[in-house]
Motif scaffolding. Sequence first.
Motif, mmCIF file in Angstrom:
data_model
loop_
_atom_site.group_PDB
_atom_site.id
_atom_site.type_symbol
_atom_site.label_atom_id
_atom_site.label_comp_id
_atom_site.label_asym_id
_atom_site.label_seq_id
_atom_site.Cartn_x
_atom_site.Cartn_y
_atom_site.Cartn_z
ATOM 1 N N ASP A 1 -5.124 45.662 -31.070
ATOM 2 C CA ASP A 1 -4.612 44.387 -31.568
ATOM 3 C C ASP A 1 -3.318 43.954 -30.887
ATOM 4 O O ASP A 1 -3.169 42.796 -30.505
ATOM 5 N N ALA A 2 -2.390 44.891 -30.737
ATOM 6 C CA ALA A 2 -1.099 44.548 -30.138
ATOM 7 C C ALA A 2 -1.279 44.097 -28.691
ATOM 8 O O ALA A 2 -0.659 43.121 -28.250
ATOM 9 N N HIS B 1 -10.724 42.200 -35.191
ATOM 10 C CA HIS B 1 -9.606 42.172 -36.128
ATOM 11 C C HIS B 1 -10.128 42.700 -37.437
ATOM 12 O O HIS B 1 -10.947 42.056 -38.073
ATOM 13 N N HIS C 1 -3.981 42.811 -27.446
ATOM 14 C CA HIS C 1 -4.646 41.509 -27.501
ATOM 15 C C HIS C 1 -3.640 40.396 -27.796
ATOM 16 O O HIS C 1 -3.649 39.342 -27.155
ATOM 17 N N ASN C 2 -2.760 40.631 -28.761
ATOM 18 C CA ASN C 2 -1.812 39.590 -29.154
ATOM 19 C C ASN C 2 -0.782 39.310 -28.069
ATOM 20 O O ASN C 2 -0.379 38.166 -27.870
ATOM 21 N N ALA C 3 -0.360 40.360 -27.361
ATOM 22 C CA ALA C 3 0.630 40.173 -26.289
ATOM 23 C C ALA C 3 0.028 39.365 -25.151
ATOM 24 O O ALA C 3 0.675 38.489 -24.584
ATOM 25 N N HIS D 1 -11.080 37.135 -28.836
ATOM 26 C CA HIS D 1 -11.532 37.079 -30.241
ATOM 27 C C HIS D 1 -12.892 37.728 -30.414
ATOM 28 O O HIS D 1 -13.914 37.065 -30.423
ATOM 29 N N HIS E 1 -2.665 37.442 -25.309
ATOM 30 C CA HIS E 1 -3.609 36.471 -25.855
ATOM 31 C C HIS E 1 -3.785 35.219 -24.989
ATOM 32 O O HIS E 1 -4.903 34.854 -24.614
ATOM 33 N N ALA F 1 -0.799 44.635 -37.243
ATOM 34 C CA ALA F 1 -0.848 44.247 -35.839
ATOM 35 C C ALA F 1 0.392 43.462 -35.447
ATOM 36 O O ALA F 1 0.683 42.422 -36.029
ATOM 37 N N TRP F 2 1.082 43.993 -34.455
ATOM 38 C CA TRP F 2 2.239 43.284 -33.958
ATOM 39 C C TRP F 2 1.772 42.085 -33.131
ATOM 40 O O TRP F 2 0.739 42.129 -32.481
ATOM 41 N N ALA F 3 2.530 41.001 -33.180
ATOM 42 C CA ALA F 3 2.256 39.856 -32.325
ATOM 43 C C ALA F 3 3.591 39.225 -31.952
ATOM 44 O O ALA F 3 4.529 39.238 -32.751
ATOM 45 N N HIS G 1 -3.350 34.544 -33.662
ATOM 46 C CA HIS G 1 -2.315 35.551 -33.844
ATOM 47 C C HIS G 1 -2.390 36.106 -35.247
ATOM 48 O O HIS G 1 -2.060 35.425 -36.210
ATOM 49 N N SER G 2 -2.853 37.336 -35.337
ATOM 50 C CA SER G 2 -3.057 37.925 -36.646
ATOM 51 C C SER G 2 -1.706 38.118 -37.322
ATOM 52 O O SER G 2 -0.744 38.525 -36.700
#
Lengths: 61, 260
Positions: free
Chosen positions: A43-44, B52, A46-48, A61, A50, B67-69, B61-62
């Motif tokens: 997740d991290a 997710h 993916h978010n960084a 996603h 994104h 989960a860090w974002a 952005h979750s």
Amino acid sequence: MTTQVSSAQHAKTHVKVSSLAQTAAAIIFGAVVVFAVGFLPMDAAHNAAHDTRHAMAFPCH
Amino acid sequence: MLFRRIILNALLVGIVASFVFSLLQVYVVNPIIFASETYEVAEEPAPVADHHHGEEAGHAHSHDEEAWAPEDGIERTAYTMSANIFAGIGYAAILLAVMSQLSLQGLTRVNLLKGIAWGIGGFIVFFGAPAIGIPPEIPGIEAAPVEHRQAWWMLTAAAVAIGLLVLVYAPLKFKALGVVAISLPYLVSAPHPDGPAFSHPDPAAIVALTDLHQQFIVTTSVSNLLFWLVMGVMSAWVLNRWVLTPNVLKGLGQDETANA
């Protein structure tokens, strides 16, 4: 003389393998880095990355 | 040492090309992503196999605790630019390695003009070919499970890369295999979801999202093409200047005098 020739040939073959090994290693390095940016499921990660994933047409996603 | 030179020059090429890409992304591409995110709805049904775990599905952005974002704004842009740099370095390492190997085998002599061709090749392999099956996505779009799309993406990039190289560099009798390799991913066909393209309940929002998606495909195509052209031309330049230097060639037993 013959030993000289064969050792030279041996050296040449060895050189060919070594350059291929090095370029193959560089390709693997590149693929691992691209995978980390574009595909890592964490997740991290993916978010960084994104917006990069979306902009470079990696599945997201 | 060839490997070290490829990696060092990949850092340089990757940073420059990703800087160009980042500029375009920040001003042209990202606004479309942000606009799409405003249409994202928390009530969306969760896509199958979404990675997710149990969070509000479809949200870019979750916001769950685990989960860090990055925070929207400067931090998010900084992470995006860093990710661009890494992607650029990775792609440049692959490009320089393939160019080096083909040059060492005497199959090509790279120059700036050929650098443009290599850039177009990279664009086709890593953007165009995958995008034919799975167009660049905006947030909020309905898509097949991400693992399936990722697998197809990787298959496509690998098959088209091999196919193009075979078409250009292999002897005539093998060229048909190049065509087979390039066709393979499309015969397998990209994974697509059943149902509507957007899950948003409001028809007006779907019109807006469709329009944003069209814009997104155009802007990402242009941005990625420019990125790859910089990659190709610059890779060709550093290859002759800093990668395949007389010293390196000598070390590899590749200089003319060694063959005499």
